[in-house]
Design a protein around this motif. Structure first.
Motif, PDB file in Angstrom:
ATOM      1  N   TYR A  94      34.711 -92.759  10.381  1.00 43.02           N
ATOM      2  CA  TYR A  94      33.410 -93.354  10.083  1.00 43.02           C
ATOM      3  C   TYR A  94      32.558 -92.365   9.268  1.00 43.02           C
ATOM      4  O   TYR A  94      32.455 -91.190   9.587  1.00 43.02           O
ATOM      5  CB  TYR A  94      32.684 -93.709  11.381  1.00 43.02           C
ATOM      6  CG  TYR A  94      31.337 -94.361  11.154  1.00 43.02           C
ATOM      7  CD1 TYR A  94      31.241 -95.729  10.907  1.00 43.02           C
ATOM      8  CD2 TYR A  94      30.167 -93.598  11.167  1.00 43.02           C
ATOM      9  CE1 TYR A  94      30.019 -96.333  10.692  1.00 43.02           C
ATOM     10  CE2 TYR A  94      28.932 -94.197  10.942  1.00 43.02           C
ATOM     11  CZ  TYR A  94      28.867 -95.560  10.708  1.00 43.02           C
ATOM     12  OH  TYR A  94      27.650 -96.148  10.485  1.00 43.02           O
ATOM     13  N   GLY A  95      31.949 -92.869   8.191  1.00 38.00           N
ATOM     14  CA  GLY A  95      31.124 -92.009   7.337  1.00 38.00           C
ATOM     15  C   GLY A  95      31.927 -91.002   6.542  1.00 38.00           C
ATOM     16  O   GLY A  95      31.421 -89.925   6.204  1.00 38.00           O
ATOM     17  N   GLU A 119      32.754 -91.461  -1.247  1.00 39.14           N
ATOM     18  CA  GLU A 119      32.177 -91.922   0.019  1.00 39.14           C
ATOM     19  C   GLU A 119      32.733 -93.302   0.346  1.00 39.14           C
ATOM     20  O   GLU A 119      32.945 -94.125  -0.545  1.00 39.14           O
ATOM     21  CB  GLU A 119      30.646 -91.979  -0.061  1.00 39.14           C
ATOM     22  CG  GLU A 119      29.975 -90.628  -0.266  1.00 39.14           C
ATOM     23  CD  GLU A 119      28.460 -90.704  -0.120  1.00 39.14           C
ATOM     24  OE1 GLU A 119      27.995 -91.365   0.831  1.00 39.14           O
ATOM     25  OE2 GLU A 119      27.754 -90.121  -0.963  1.00 39.14           O
ATOM     26  N   TYR A 120      32.969 -93.538   1.635  1.00 36.13           N
ATOM     27  CA  TYR A 120      33.503 -94.823   2.081  1.00 36.13           C
ATOM     28  C   TYR A 120      32.493 -95.516   2.988  1.00 36.13           C
ATOM     29  O   TYR A 120      31.947 -94.907   3.907  1.00 36.13           O
ATOM     30  CB  TYR A 120      34.823 -94.625   2.836  1.00 36.13           C
ATOM     31  CG  TYR A 120      35.957 -94.156   1.963  1.00 36.13           C
ATOM     32  CD1 TYR A 120      36.729 -95.057   1.242  1.00 36.13           C
ATOM     33  CD2 TYR A 120      36.253 -92.799   1.850  1.00 36.13           C
ATOM     34  CE1 TYR A 120      37.771 -94.628   0.438  1.00 36.13           C
ATOM     35  CE2 TYR A 120      37.287 -92.357   1.054  1.00 36.13           C
ATOM     36  CZ  TYR A 120      38.045 -93.274   0.351  1.00 36.13           C
ATOM     37  OH  TYR A 120      39.075 -92.837  -0.447  1.00 36.13           O
ATOM     38  N   LYS A 121      32.271 -96.810   2.724  1.00 36.72           N
ATOM     39  CA  LYS A 121      31.393 -97.608   3.567  1.00 36.72           C
ATOM     40  C   LYS A 121      32.161 -98.067   4.808  1.00 36.72           C
ATOM     41  O   LYS A 121      33.389 -97.942   4.882  1.00 36.72           O
ATOM     42  CB  LYS A 121      30.882 -98.819   2.781  1.00 36.72           C
ATOM     43  CG  LYS A 121      30.048 -98.463   1.560  1.00 36.72           C
ATOM     44  CD  LYS A 121      29.578 -99.707   0.827  1.00 36.72           C
ATOM     45  CE  LYS A 121      30.750-100.450   0.214  1.00 36.72           C
ATOM     46  NZ  LYS A 121      30.304-101.600  -0.633  1.00 36.72           N
ATOM     47  N   ALA A 122      31.419 -98.604   5.772  1.00 35.61           N
ATOM     48  CA  ALA A 122      32.040 -99.080   7.013  1.00 35.61           C
ATOM     49  C   ALA A 122      33.091-100.143   6.718  1.00 35.61           C
ATOM     50  O   ALA A 122      34.161-100.177   7.342  1.00 35.61           O
ATOM     51  CB  ALA A 122      30.980 -99.614   7.967  1.00 35.61           C
ATOM     52  N   SER A 125      33.719 -84.619   5.394  1.00 37.67           N
ATOM     53  CA  SER A 125      32.875 -84.899   6.551  1.00 37.67           C
ATOM     54  C   SER A 125      33.152 -86.316   7.029  1.00 37.67           C
ATOM     55  O   SER A 125      33.187 -87.251   6.224  1.00 37.67           O
ATOM     56  CB  SER A 125      31.393 -84.747   6.184  1.00 37.67           C
ATOM     57  OG  SER A 125      30.558 -85.108   7.278  1.00 37.67           O
ATOM     58  N   HIS A 126      33.386 -86.480   8.343  1.00 37.40           N
ATOM     59  CA  HIS A 126      33.602 -87.817   8.890  1.00 37.40           C
ATOM     60  C   HIS A 126      33.520 -87.762  10.419  1.00 37.40           C
ATOM     61  O   HIS A 126      33.547 -86.696  11.027  1.00 37.40           O
ATOM     62  CB  HIS A 126      34.949 -88.395   8.443  1.00 37.40           C
ATOM     63  CG  HIS A 126      36.135 -87.573   8.832  1.00 37.40           C
ATOM     64  ND1 HIS A 126      36.685 -87.604  10.088  1.00 37.40           N
ATOM     65  CD2 HIS A 126      36.887 -86.688   8.130  1.00 37.40           C
ATOM     66  CE1 HIS A 126      37.732 -86.794  10.133  1.00 37.40           C
ATOM     67  NE2 HIS A 126      37.861 -86.220   8.963  1.00 37.40           N
ATOM     68  N   LYS A 186      33.324 -88.777   3.833  1.00 38.43           N
ATOM     69  CA  LYS A 186      32.820 -88.303   2.542  1.00 38.43           C
ATOM     70  C   LYS A 186      33.630 -87.091   2.107  1.00 38.43           C
ATOM     71  O   LYS A 186      34.079 -86.303   2.937  1.00 38.43           O
ATOM     72  CB  LYS A 186      31.342 -87.912   2.647  1.00 38.43           C
ATOM     73  CG  LYS A 186      30.407 -89.053   3.016  1.00 38.43           C
ATOM     74  CD  LYS A 186      28.966 -88.608   3.065  1.00 38.43           C
ATOM     75  CE  LYS A 186      28.688 -87.695   4.262  1.00 38.43           C
ATOM     76  NZ  LYS A 186      27.246 -87.370   4.400  1.00 38.43           N
ATOM     77  N   LYS A 234      31.707 -85.631  15.102  1.00 44.68           N
ATOM     78  CA  LYS A 234      31.523 -85.386  13.673  1.00 44.68           C
ATOM     79  C   LYS A 234      32.269 -84.125  13.265  1.00 44.68           C
ATOM     80  O   LYS A 234      32.098 -83.065  13.861  1.00 44.68           O
ATOM     81  CB  LYS A 234      30.037 -85.242  13.352  1.00 44.68           C
ATOM     82  CG  LYS A 234      29.743 -85.119  11.865  1.00 44.68           C
ATOM     83  CD  LYS A 234      28.256 -85.052  11.598  1.00 44.68           C
ATOM     84  CE  LYS A 234      27.966 -84.933  10.108  1.00 44.68           C
ATOM     85  NZ  LYS A 234      26.516 -84.849   9.842  1.00 44.68           N
ATOM     86  N   LEU A 280      32.346 -90.599  13.998  1.00 42.20           N
ATOM     87  CA  LEU A 280      31.225 -91.288  14.618  1.00 42.20           C
ATOM     88  C   LEU A 280      30.805 -90.565  15.893  1.00 42.20           C
ATOM     89  O   LEU A 280      29.708 -90.028  15.970  1.00 42.20           O
ATOM     90  CB  LEU A 280      31.607 -92.743  14.926  1.00 42.20           C
ATOM     91  CG  LEU A 280      30.506 -93.608  15.534  1.00 42.20           C
ATOM     92  CD1 LEU A 280      29.287 -93.669  14.619  1.00 42.20           C
ATOM     93  CD2 LEU A 280      31.018 -95.016  15.822  1.00 42.20           C
TER      94      LEU A 280
END
Length: 496
Positions: A251-252, A176-179, A265-266, A254, A271, A268
């Motif tokens: 964004y987001g 998972e990647y943070k902003a 999944s990604h 995973k 989706k 903003l």
């Protein structure tokens, strides 16, 4: 046994309108004033009902016909699934039946734009493992969220009967990647030319404002510079948009590995949810743009049918990472491609002669142009500084082209592993592509007069993927290298 037939969600009527939707809105808004005037005249008795209908009915008739046609298409289109295939049947004037074998489906992906989030639907995309449709999505279906999840589960179970599909929402993701990570990815993968252009726009804007007079002449100065400022702002926004686009796309982000599938999944505003069957992956690409290469980072893409075959769609597996972190995460998501680094076969020194001829030709052209414009002054330029800029530009271009050739010679190579071919390409940036020999569809190489004299050739490797990812070129290497690749490709094909 065939399941009960069902339709797409009714919102597909609006989505299928596409550009026609905005055309309808434009027609309705543009006709509002006329409609109000016509109804006023009708109320005052100055025109008859049939005259009013003639005045406003044409626009509304066109709108009605467009909506009615899409409604008929929706009503007459049915979807059904069984153990062997998905059947999409359309019964208009001509009956059309599209049958997709379950075993031929390579990927089933889901995405949601803003409109679909509002109405609670998902767009399901199906792709088949076919070269003829590798550059486009084969089937798009819009269903409610519950129906879409049920449909995906049914298809995934039939694609591989030994695998039980697990709902993505109930599972933890491996990566998972943070902003902040995504912002850094945008920085590391930024195009230096775009960054320089952005800075130039900002400097230009500052100079423009600084040149505006103050006092009584302020208004005249603002008017004179307004057009330039607007042009700068528009250009600046387009450049900035290219730099920050990836933040909204990823964004987001995973990723999760479950049995023989990878779940991504990604997004903003839109989706996206991808399900990638590992055995459908035809290559893995590690990319290091200029900034990333300088800082020792790279990101990972997978090449397969169904991911990255449409505009604004990307086959990213891992965002920009340090090499050690990338290898650790890749070993979790795709251990099949975690392999020992092979001995890289570099470019032959004799291959420099082919590039040298092109470089000399480039130097001659640019020197001739620089002499013509700055020394001979064929354009009759009065400003000396312009002629100096032309000469400096010519020297800079010659230097950059020469540097690019040197870096390309140092970067390019081929690695022959037991089961995979490694192709390394690039000059300022660097791309490493791992291709299993069994996934190679075609290999060819050619020799020009100079290459034939020195015994080297340049090659092209073809795999099954979208058109931009299906062709992988190599630099110049000995012919024996390509013959070895061809031998290993045929050996692996024979074992399948």
């Amino acid at each position: 046994m065939e399941q009960n037939k069902f339709r797409c969600h009714a919102s597909v009527i609006i989505e299928n309108l596409g550009g026609a939707f905005w055309f309808i809105l434009l027609m309705l808004f543009s006709s509002m004033d006329n409609a109000t005037e016509v109804f006023t005249l009708l109320a005052e008795g100055k025109i008859t009902f049939f005259q009013a209908l003639a005045g406003t009915g044409v626009v509304f008739l066109i709108v009605f016909l467009i909506l009615f046609y899409n409604w008929i298409v929706w009503r007459k289109t049915w979807i059904s699934i069984d153990n062997e295939a998905i059947v999409i049947e359309r019964n208009l004037l001509n009956r059309k039946v599209n049958t997709i074998g379950m075993k031929n489906i390579s990927n089933i992906n889901m995405e949601q734009n803003i409109f679909e989030r509002i109405v609670g639907t998902y767009k399901i995309k199906l792709d088949t493992n076919s070269a003829t449709t590798a550059d486009q999505t084969d089937v798009k279906i819009i269903l409610s969220k519950e129906k879409a999840e049920w449909f995906k589960q049914q298809v995934m179970q039939r694609m591989n009967e030994d695998t039980k599909e697990v709902a993505a929402d109930t599972q933890e993701y491996d990566v998972e990647y943070k902003a902040s990570d995504i912002i850094l990815h945008c920085v590391y993968t930024a195009n230096p030319i775009a960054v320089i252009t952005c800075i130039a726009f900002i400097v230009g804007c500052a100079i423009a404002f600084n040149s505006v007079n103050t006092g009584a002449a302020l208004l005249d100065g603002l008017v004179n510079v307004l057009g330039s400022v607007l042009a700068i702002i528009i250009g600046l926004w387009s450049v900035i948009q290219s730099l920050i686009r990836d933040f909204f796309v990823y964004y987001g982000f995973k990723a999760r590995r479950h049995e023989n599938k990878i779940y991504l999944s990604h997004g903003l505003f839109k989706k996206r949810q991808y399900t990638i069957a590992v055995d459908k992956i035809n290559a893995v690409k590690l990319e290091a743009p200029v900034v990333s290469r300088i800082l020792g980072r790279q990101f990972v893409k997978v090449i397969c049918v169904g991911v990255g075959d449409e505009e604004n769609e990307n086959s990213m597996l891992l965002l920009s990472e340090k090499n050690t972190d990338m290898e650790r995460k890749l070993s979790i998501l795709l251990p099949e491609f975690v392999i020992e680094k092979p001995e890289i076969i570099p470019r032959e020194k004799s291959s420099i002669w082919g590039a040298l001829v092109a470089y000399i030709f480039c130097v001659v052209i640019w020197v001739a142009l620089a002499v013509a414009f700055s020394v001979v002054n064929i354009l009759d330029l009065e400003e000396m500084w312009i002629r100096i800029v032309i000469a400096i530009t010519a020297v800079l271009v010659i230097f950059l082209v020469g540097l690019s050739n040197v870096l390309n010679f140092k970067t390019c190579g081929i690695g022959l592993e037991k089961n995979n071919l490694l192709i390394v390409m690039g000059s300022f940036s660097k791309t490493s592509t791992w291709i299993p020999y069994a996934k190679i569809q075609k290999i060819e190489y050619d020799q020009g007069p100079i290459a034939r004299h020195f015994g080297f050739a340049s090659g092209v490797i073809n795999i099954l993927a979208a058109i931009l990812e299906s062709i992988h070129s190599t630099s110049y290497f000995k012919v024996e290298v390509f013959e070895e690749i061809r031998k290993r490709m045929l050996e692996r094909k024979g074992k399948k």
